[in-house]
Design a protein around this motif. Structure first.
Motif, short mmCIF file in Angstrom:
data_model
loop_
_atom_site.label_atom_id
_atom_site.label_comp_id
_atom_site.label_asym_id
_atom_site.label_seq_id
_atom_site.Cartn_x
_atom_site.Cartn_y
_atom_site.Cartn_z
N VAL A 66 0.85 -1.20 0.00
CA VAL A 66 0.00 0.00 0.00
C VAL A 66 0.88 1.25 0.00
O VAL A 66 0.66 2.17 -0.79
N ASP A 67 1.88 1.27 0.85
CA ASP A 67 2.79 2.41 0.94
C ASP A 67 3.51 2.63 -0.38
O ASP A 67 3.54 3.74 -0.92
N TRP A 68 4.08 1.57 -0.93
CA TRP A 68 4.84 1.65 -2.18
C TRP A 68 3.95 2.06 -3.36
O TRP A 68 4.27 3.00 -4.09
N SER A 69 2.84 1.37 -3.54
CA SER A 69 2.00 1.63 -4.72
C SER A 69 1.27 2.97 -4.62
O SER A 69 1.08 3.65 -5.63
N GLY A 70 0.88 3.37 -3.40
CA GLY A 70 0.27 4.68 -3.24
C GLY A 70 1.24 5.78 -3.64
O GLY A 70 0.86 6.74 -4.31
N GLY A 71 2.49 5.64 -3.24
CA GLY A 71 3.51 6.62 -3.62
C GLY A 71 3.70 6.69 -5.12
O GLY A 71 3.79 7.78 -5.70
N LEU A 72 3.74 5.54 -5.77
CA LEU A 72 3.94 5.55 -7.23
C LEU A 72 2.69 6.03 -7.97
O LEU A 72 2.81 6.63 -9.05
N GLU A 105 -3.67 -2.55 -7.49
CA GLU A 105 -4.21 -1.42 -8.24
C GLU A 105 -4.24 -0.22 -7.30
O GLU A 105 -4.93 -0.24 -6.29
N ALA A 106 -3.50 0.81 -7.64
CA ALA A 106 -3.42 2.01 -6.81
C ALA A 106 -3.97 3.20 -7.59
O ALA A 106 -3.65 3.38 -8.76
N THR A 107 -4.77 4.00 -6.91
CA THR A 107 -5.36 5.20 -7.50
C THR A 107 -5.04 6.40 -6.63
O THR A 107 -5.29 6.37 -5.42
N ALA A 108 -4.49 7.43 -7.24
CA ALA A 108 -4.29 8.70 -6.54
C ALA A 108 -5.58 9.50 -6.74
O ALA A 108 -5.81 10.05 -7.82
N ARG A 121 -6.22 -1.46 -4.01
CA ARG A 121 -6.89 -2.76 -3.95
C ARG A 121 -5.87 -3.81 -4.34
O ARG A 121 -5.17 -3.67 -5.34
N ILE A 122 -5.80 -4.87 -3.54
CA ILE A 122 -4.90 -5.98 -3.82
C ILE A 122 -5.76 -7.21 -4.10
O ILE A 122 -6.63 -7.57 -3.30
N TYR A 123 -5.53 -7.81 -5.27
CA TYR A 123 -6.30 -8.97 -5.72
C TYR A 123 -5.40 -10.19 -5.86
O TYR A 123 -4.23 -10.06 -6.20
N LYS A 124 -5.96 -11.35 -5.67
CA LYS A 124 -5.30 -12.58 -6.06
C LYS A 124 -5.61 -12.78 -7.54
O LYS A 124 -6.76 -12.65 -7.96
N VAL A 125 -4.58 -13.06 -8.34
CA VAL A 125 -4.79 -13.26 -9.77
C VAL A 125 -5.23 -14.71 -10.01
O VAL A 125 -4.61 -15.64 -9.51
N VAL A 126 -6.32 -14.85 -10.75
CA VAL A 126 -6.86 -16.16 -11.11
C VAL A 126 -7.05 -16.19 -12.62
O VAL A 126 -7.70 -15.30 -13.17
#
Length: 148
Positions: A66-72, A105-108, A121-126
């Motif tokens: 969350v920290d990493w992807s939110g920043g990017l 999936e990160a949204t600013a 949002r973090i999903y398991k890929v299927v």
């Protein structure tokens, strides 16, 4: 052809690698899949350093993502420095196991002069697509943009 935001975000990530031992430990194999202004999608194959004693994704790994992807996601607005965390709230909904692929999936939602607000949002890929939710989160950062 990659979007300008994708190229920028990949460059920001490349320049910041090696500056954070925790990111180096947890995210050495993360793949940035796509980026556009305000959004970032990445994928990670879970390995032994991502799971808890039950073999499922550790809550601290989700929080780091969350920290990493939110920043990017904030970086997609053209920023090089993406601020410091003020608040991270993670809701753990499901799980994923070692060798599973997760998609982040990160949204600013808003990037202002001093504050930025993101949703992750973090999903398991299927079957190659985002499947069950693993976690949802909100992340608020203090960003100091140059005055115009």
């Amino acid at each position: 052809m990659a979007s300008p935001e994708l190229e920028h975000v990949k460059a920001v990530w490349h320049r910041s690698r090696g500056n954070s031992p925790i990111y180096d430990f947890l995210l050495s194999n993360i793949e940035i899949v796509s980026a556009s202004k305000g959004t970032l999608t990445s994928r990670l194959v879970l390995g032994p350093n991502h799971v808890n004693s039950r073999g499922t994704i550790h809550g601290a790994v989700s929080a780091a993502l969350v920290d990493w992807s939110g920043g990017l996601a904030i970086a997609t607005h053209g920023l090089e420095k993406t601020g410091v965390s003020i608040d991270i709230h993670v809701t753990y909904i499901g799980t994923a196991q070692i060798h599973d692929i997760i998609e982040i999936e990160a949204t600013a939602n808003k990037v202002g002069k001093s504050m930025a607000f993101t949703t992750i949002r973090i999903y398991k890929v299927v079957d190659g697509k985002p499947g069950p939710l693993v976690a949802t989160a909100s992340h608020t950062k203090y960003v100091q943009q140059a005055k115009s």
